[in-house]
Motif scaffolding. Structure first.
Motif, PDB file in Angstrom:
ATOM      1  N   HIS A 106      62.272  -9.831  82.525  1.00 35.42           N
ATOM      2  CA  HIS A 106      62.635 -11.246  82.363  1.00 35.42           C
ATOM      3  C   HIS A 106      63.278 -11.475  80.993  1.00 35.42           C
ATOM      4  N   ASP A 129      66.064 -10.711  85.352  1.00 40.52           N
ATOM      5  CA  ASP A 129      66.328 -12.103  85.715  1.00 40.52           C
ATOM      6  C   ASP A 129      66.193 -12.969  84.472  1.00 40.52           C
ATOM      7  N   THR A 146      58.453 -11.181  79.963  1.00 39.47           N
ATOM      8  CA  THR A 146      59.702 -11.359  79.205  1.00 39.47           C
ATOM      9  C   THR A 146      59.911 -10.176  78.264  1.00 39.47           C
TER      10      THR A 146
END
Ligand SMILES: *Cc1c(COP(=O)(O)O)cnc(C)c1O
Length: 367
Positions: A106, A129, A146
């Motif tokens: 992420h 993403d 993340t």
């Protein structure tokens, strides 16, 4: 030592003892060795991302000339290491692949970014993403998976700036420093972890070499080298030579072009054909401006200034981001990021300011 001195000498420290003046270009694709047991062990080290130095087994693993450029750039950015790639996009790809491989696919990113960076991150082409964020919401957009926060400052093409020091998340922060160069901004001193450059631009400085480089700590550098070996995006040795040579004149090129850019920005702000001038607080050779009339007419009318995408060369370049550098970004995203249809982006070179102004003035009168 100070920055100007380091720009000239970093990566060349051993030359005098070698009896050399210019940096040697090592074009070897392979490096002979008689002991294949030892080579196997060294290959394991390379796969884990260790830099093998002057005898890197195979040209995709490493290169001594490229290493010199990496050493110099790490020195200028104030990082432990740097890893060089064939282009800026290859460098960004390696960063995305490295964090995705760690189970952190992420990305939190702030627009605007360079058009192809926006596309690569937004499309999820490499299995990442993204959450498009703003500087104020980065902290809330960070998740357990993340891997990177990505910002550009000054950003391509609006020259908007991010307060890097204000980003205080527990996730590696990557700053694309292509527009600032280490002469004007060293993101790691401001708390960032990873610094990315399209070396194609100011680092090379003459419009004749493609390259990318990531400056970071040795731990992330190892992950990047592992990706680079497997995916093959290493910088060519001749490009490494040209980029190292480019670094030696980087501070004086940036200082001179910044002076000219400041004067052109001042005059553009008073020009009836110009609606708004974008100029970063830290200065630098980039000036963007929204024209009142037709931006395509300006591009078609410049005579001295080169009408071309890219930036950072000795000659002044101008382009229309909506048609070129950011064409790949959907119009609504482009507009949302502050990239208007009448915006022009100019990279100021080393010509005399009066010659550039005459050309700009006559081109603006055609719009
Ligand atoms: C040009 C550019 C890139 C991409 O670099 P390439 O060398 O063209 O692959 C990335 N970031 C910024 C800010 C750029 O201007």
């Amino acid at each position: 030592m100070e920055l100007n001195t380091r720009a000239v000498h970093a990566g060349r420290e051993d030359l005098t003892d070698l009896g050399l003046h210019a940096v040697p270009i090592d074009l070897s694709t392979t490096y002979p060795a008689r002991d294949s047991h030892e080579e196997a062990a060294r290959l394991d080290l390379a796969a884990a991302g260790v830099n093998l130095g002057n005898s890197p087994i195979y040209g995709r693993v490493g290169n001594p000339t490229v290493s010199r450029f990496e050493t110099a750039l790490a020195n200028l950015e104030g990082t432990e290491s740097a890893v060089a790639f064939a282009t800026g996009m290859a460098a960004l790809s390696a960063c995305l692949l490295a964090v995705a491989a760690q189970g952190k696919p992420h990305i939190v990113a702030v627009r605007p970014l360079y058009g192809t960076s926006d596309h690569l991150i937004g499309s999820g082409l490499l299995g990442t993403d993204v959450t498009w964020s703003t500087v104020d919401s980065i902290e809330k957009d960070v998740r357990a998976d993340t891997g990177l926060v990505i910002v550009e400052s000054p950003a391509n093409p609006t020259l908007s700036e991010v307060d890097i020091e204000a980003i205080t998340v527990d996730v590696p922060v990557l700053v694309d420093n292509t527009f600032a160069t280490p002469v004007l901004q060293r993101p790691v001193e401001l708390g960032a972890n990873i610094v990315l450059h399209s070396a194609t631009k100011f680092l090379g400085g003459h419009g004749d070499v493609l390259g990318g480089v990531v400056a970071c700590d040795e731990e992330f550098a190892r992950r990047l080298r592992s990706v680079r070996i497997a995916t093959g995006g290493i910088l060519h040795p001749l490009a490494g030579y040209l980029l190292l040579r480019g670094l030696s004149t980087l501070p004086i090129r940036i200082a001179q072009a910044s002076k000219t850019a400041t004067e052109l920005a001042r005059r553009l702000a008073d020009h009836p054909g110009v609606e708004r001038v974008h100029r970063p607080r830290i200065g630098g050779p980039m000036v963007s401006f929204d024209v009142v009339g037709d931006p395509h007419a300006v591009i078609g009318a410049v005579q001295l200034i080169t009408p071309a995408v890219s930036l950072g060369s000795v000659d002044t370049l101008i382009q229309h981001p909506g048609s070129l550098s950011h064409h790949i970004v959907a119009a609504e995203d482009r507009h949302g990021a502050g990239i208007g249809d009448r915006l022009l982006r100019m990279s100021v070179g080393l010509e005399d300011v009066e010659d550039l102004w005459s050309d700009l003035d006559q081109a603006l009168s055609k719009s």
